[in-house]
Design a protein around this motif. Sequence first.
Motif, short mmCIF file in Angstrom:
data_model
loop_
_atom_site.label_atom_id
_atom_site.label_comp_id
_atom_site.label_asym_id
_atom_site.label_seq_id
_atom_site.Cartn_x
_atom_site.Cartn_y
_atom_site.Cartn_z
N VAL A 1 0.86 -1.17 0.00
CA VAL A 1 0.00 0.00 0.00
C VAL A 1 0.90 1.23 0.00
N LEU A 2 0.61 2.17 -0.88
CA LEU A 2 1.34 3.44 -0.91
C LEU A 2 0.43 4.51 -0.32
N GLY A 3 0.94 5.20 0.66
CA GLY A 3 0.12 6.19 1.34
C GLY A 3 0.73 7.58 1.32
N GLY B 1 -4.18 -1.05 -7.19
CA GLY B 1 -5.18 -0.03 -7.50
C GLY B 1 -6.59 -0.43 -7.12
N GLY B 2 -6.73 -1.61 -6.52
CA GLY B 2 -8.05 -2.11 -6.22
C GLY B 2 -8.73 -1.46 -5.04
N SER B 3 -7.95 -0.88 -4.13
CA SER B 3 -8.53 -0.26 -2.94
C SER B 3 -7.93 1.11 -2.74
N SER C 1 -3.89 8.19 -7.12
CA SER C 1 -3.85 7.25 -8.24
C SER C 1 -2.43 6.72 -8.37
N ARG C 2 -2.27 5.69 -9.18
CA ARG C 2 -0.91 5.17 -9.39
C ARG C 2 -0.75 4.74 -10.82
N ASP C 3 0.50 4.83 -11.26
CA ASP C 3 0.89 4.36 -12.59
C ASP C 3 1.90 3.25 -12.35
N SER C 4 1.45 2.01 -12.45
CA SER C 4 2.32 0.90 -12.11
C SER C 4 3.49 0.77 -13.09
N ALA C 5 3.27 1.18 -14.32
CA ALA C 5 4.35 1.11 -15.32
C ALA C 5 5.46 2.08 -14.97
N VAL D 1 3.09 7.00 -7.67
CA VAL D 1 1.78 7.28 -7.09
C VAL D 1 1.58 8.79 -7.09
N TYR D 2 0.38 9.22 -7.41
CA TYR D 2 0.07 10.65 -7.50
C TYR D 2 -0.99 11.03 -6.48
N LEU D 3 -0.93 12.28 -6.07
CA LEU D 3 -1.98 12.84 -5.23
C LEU D 3 -2.41 14.15 -5.87
N GLN D 4 -3.56 14.12 -6.51
CA GLN D 4 -4.12 15.33 -7.11
C GLN D 4 -4.91 16.06 -6.04
N MET D 5 -4.52 17.28 -5.77
CA MET D 5 -5.16 18.06 -4.71
C MET D 5 -5.85 19.27 -5.32
N ASN D 6 -7.16 19.31 -5.20
CA ASN D 6 -7.97 20.41 -5.72
C ASN D 6 -8.64 21.16 -4.57
N SER D 7 -9.13 22.33 -4.87
CA SER D 7 -9.84 23.15 -3.87
C SER D 7 -9.03 23.25 -2.58
N LEU D 8 -7.78 23.55 -2.73
CA LEU D 8 -6.89 23.59 -1.57
C LEU D 8 -7.27 24.69 -0.60
N LYS D 9 -7.07 24.40 0.68
CA LYS D 9 -7.40 25.32 1.76
C LYS D 9 -6.13 25.64 2.55
N PRO D 10 -6.10 26.76 3.24
CA PRO D 10 -4.92 27.07 4.05
C PRO D 10 -4.59 25.95 5.05
N GLU D 11 -5.60 25.28 5.55
CA GLU D 11 -5.35 24.19 6.51
C GLU D 11 -4.73 22.95 5.88
N ASP D 12 -4.61 22.93 4.56
CA ASP D 12 -3.90 21.83 3.89
C ASP D 12 -2.38 22.07 3.90
#
Length: 121
Positions: free
Chosen positions: A32-34, A54-56, A70-74, A78-89
Amino acid sequence: VQLQASGGGLVLAGGSLRLSCAASGRTFSGYVLGWFRQAPGKERLFVAAITWSGGSIYYADSVKGRFTISRDSAENTVYLQMNSLKPEDTAVYYCAARRGYSGSPSGYDYWGQGTLVTVSS
């Protein structure tokens, strides 16, 4: 084993960033990549995780609906797309890997070096 996190930066509230975590040094099948984050003076908190297959996928309540993992196994990335960012992020974001899912940072065997995300209001 190496996890290389990148993609952090300064963004205005409401903006977006995409973090990347490039994994190398072993096969991550069964892992698991976190993503975790740590704000100054605060504990390290779970953000999101994905099984290598990618199943869970798992999210912290605070980011559901705004962040997408998401992840690209090839590419072993692993990516983390972050939208609607807030100062508390605002925090240093770390990627980590372990066998089996956990929402706690303890038990993760491998850690990247962290990438700083700053969200200004």
